[in-house]
Design a protein around this motif. Structure first.
Motif, PDB file in Angstrom:
ATOM      1  N   ILE A 162      25.106  65.361  53.166  1.00 30.24           N
ATOM      2  CA  ILE A 162      24.355  66.585  53.413  1.00 30.24           C
ATOM      3  C   ILE A 162      23.112  66.548  52.539  1.00 30.24           C
ATOM      4  N   ILE A 163      21.950  66.474  53.181  1.00 32.33           N
ATOM      5  CA  ILE A 163      20.681  66.207  52.497  1.00 32.33           C
ATOM      6  C   ILE A 163      19.777  67.435  52.622  1.00 32.33           C
ATOM      7  N   GLY A 212      11.593  69.894  62.624  1.00 30.52           N
ATOM      8  CA  GLY A 212      10.206  69.527  62.352  1.00 30.52           C
ATOM      9  C   GLY A 212       9.947  68.039  62.214  1.00 30.52           C
ATOM     10  N   GLY A 213      10.925  67.266  61.741  1.00 31.48           N
ATOM     11  CA  GLY A 213      10.738  65.832  61.569  1.00 31.48           C
ATOM     12  C   GLY A 213      11.339  64.983  62.670  1.00 31.48           C
ATOM     13  N   ALA A 214      11.851  65.625  63.715  1.00 27.86           N
ATOM     14  CA  ALA A 214      12.604  64.889  64.739  1.00 27.86           C
ATOM     15  C   ALA A 214      11.739  63.873  65.485  1.00 27.86           C
ATOM     16  N   ALA A 215      10.533  64.261  65.875  1.00 28.41           N
ATOM     17  CA  ALA A 215       9.682  63.346  66.652  1.00 28.41           C
ATOM     18  C   ALA A 215       9.335  62.104  65.839  1.00 28.41           C
ATOM     19  N   GLU A 216       8.972  62.303  64.573  1.00 32.47           N
ATOM     20  CA  GLU A 216       8.595  61.164  63.726  1.00 32.47           C
ATOM     21  C   GLU A 216       9.800  60.267  63.446  1.00 32.47           C
ATOM     22  N   LEU A 217      10.968  60.863  63.184  1.00 26.89           N
ATOM     23  CA  LEU A 217      12.150  60.056  62.901  1.00 26.89           C
ATOM     24  C   LEU A 217      12.605  59.297  64.139  1.00 26.89           C
ATOM     25  N   LYS A 218      12.468  59.904  65.299  1.00 23.62           N
ATOM     26  CA  LYS A 218      12.802  59.226  66.555  1.00 23.62           C
ATOM     27  C   LYS A 218      11.980  57.941  66.705  1.00 23.62           C
ATOM     28  N   ARG A 268      15.824  58.797  55.157  1.00 24.32           N
ATOM     29  CA  ARG A 268      15.905  57.357  55.387  1.00 24.32           C
ATOM     30  C   ARG A 268      16.515  56.627  54.189  1.00 24.32           C
ATOM     31  N   GLN A 269      16.269  57.151  52.983  1.00 24.49           N
ATOM     32  CA  GLN A 269      16.905  56.565  51.805  1.00 24.49           C
ATOM     33  C   GLN A 269      18.417  56.735  51.860  1.00 24.49           C
ATOM     34  N   ALA A 270      18.867  57.913  52.287  1.00 23.62           N
ATOM     35  CA  ALA A 270      20.306  58.158  52.405  1.00 23.62           C
ATOM     36  C   ALA A 270      20.929  57.237  53.455  1.00 23.62           C
ATOM     37  N   ILE A 271      20.238  57.054  54.579  1.00 20.22           N
ATOM     38  CA  ILE A 271      20.734  56.156  55.630  1.00 20.22           C
ATOM     39  C   ILE A 271      20.934  54.750  55.069  1.00 20.22           C
ATOM     40  N   GLU A 272      19.935  54.282  54.311  1.00 13.62           N
ATOM     41  CA  GLU A 272      20.003  52.932  53.750  1.00 13.62           C
ATOM     42  C   GLU A 272      21.127  52.820  52.722  1.00 13.62           C
ATOM     43  N   GLU A 273      21.220  53.810  51.842  1.00 15.33           N
ATOM     44  CA  GLU A 273      22.229  53.737  50.780  1.00 15.33           C
ATOM     45  C   GLU A 273      23.651  53.805  51.331  1.00 15.33           C
ATOM     46  N   ASP A 312      11.002  65.856  55.118  1.00 16.15           N
ATOM     47  CA  ASP A 312      11.372  64.987  54.000  1.00 16.15           C
ATOM     48  C   ASP A 312      12.062  63.728  54.500  1.00 16.15           C
ATOM     49  N   LEU A 313      11.415  63.058  55.440  1.00 18.52           N
ATOM     50  CA  LEU A 313      12.063  61.923  56.095  1.00 18.52           C
ATOM     51  C   LEU A 313      12.315  60.763  55.154  1.00 18.52           C
TER      52      LEU A 313
END
Length: 227
Positions: A19-20, A77-83, A53-58, A48-49
């Motif tokens: 949970i981030i 708000g960050g969905a388009a960029e993360l996609k 992304r750091q959590a995904i990697e760790e 705060d992508l």
């Protein structure tokens, strides 16, 4: 243990969730995955992508999709960029929140948050299911906080992702466009409470809770409480 600051790890059986908290609203973006397959999803990437992304990697998770519980700026708000960064599809929310997703860039300017409008690859409806690795989540359409809010439930693992429908000791605000207090309480009482007191849930802000705890102590769910 994740080294990203202020991340909580939630565990139910073979399910893991990091949970981030993201954005100035401290919204609970959730990285959800199956411990068996390490395949998962990012739920409600409001911003705060770099932290996400750091959590995904760790955690060593292979993200297969992004899921949105509703269309508010702090959740989507960050969905388009993360996609684009991950090359994965977006699922949810219900199409009744299209107007919120279409206005994300404009809304973000008002809060000082960079955001882009986004259209999901798949809208979700009551009765749909969403696969996260080898986990299957049932979709409940729970309007009130927003017209298109959805809740994701694992009846086998006994947990749910409820977005801003229900909180520990409170419920989602209904003074934003499309909000409806009576509809929200109806969604909670008719769809969430019947799931069972042993259901643990992750909400869009603040600590986790259980259906049983909220049934007994949440002031918005006592008697004929209205707001």
């Amino acid at each position: 243990m994740c080294c990203v600051h202020n991340v909580r790890v939630f565990t139910v059986s073979d399910v893991r969730a990091a949970i981030i908290p993201v954005t100035p609203f401290q919204q609970n973006c959730t990285l959800l995955w199956s411990d068996r397959t390490k395949k998962g999803a990012v739920i409600d990437p409001g911003g705060d992508l770099d932290r996400i992304r750091q959590a995904i990697e760790e955690m060593g998770v292979t993200v297969e999709k992004i899921i949105l519980t509703h269309g508010h700026i702090d959740h989507a708000g960050g969905a388009a960029e993360l996609k684009e960064a991950l090359g994965v599809p977006i699922e949810g929310p219900h199409e009744a929140d299209r107007f919120l997703l279409d206005r994300l860039e404009e809304t973000g300017r008002g809060y000082g948050i960079e955001a882009r409008a986004v259209t999901p690859d798949r809208w979700l409806q009551e009765g749909d299911t969403v696969a996260v690795g080898d986990l299957t989540l049932d979709v409940l359409h729970c309007p009130g906080h927003s017209p298109g809010s959805v809740v994701l439930v694992s009846s086998t693992q006994r947990f749910a992702i409820v977005g801003d429908v229900l909180f520990q000791g409170s419920v989602g605000r209904t003074d934003l466009p499309g909000g409806d207090g009576k509809a929200l309480i109806r969604s909670i009482k008719e769809k969430l409470l019947p799931l069972g007191d042993d259901i643990s849930f992750i909400c869009g802000h603040g600590p986790t809770s259980t259906i049983g705890q909220e049934r007994q102590t949440n002031p918005f769910l006592q008697g004929d409480a209205v707001f």
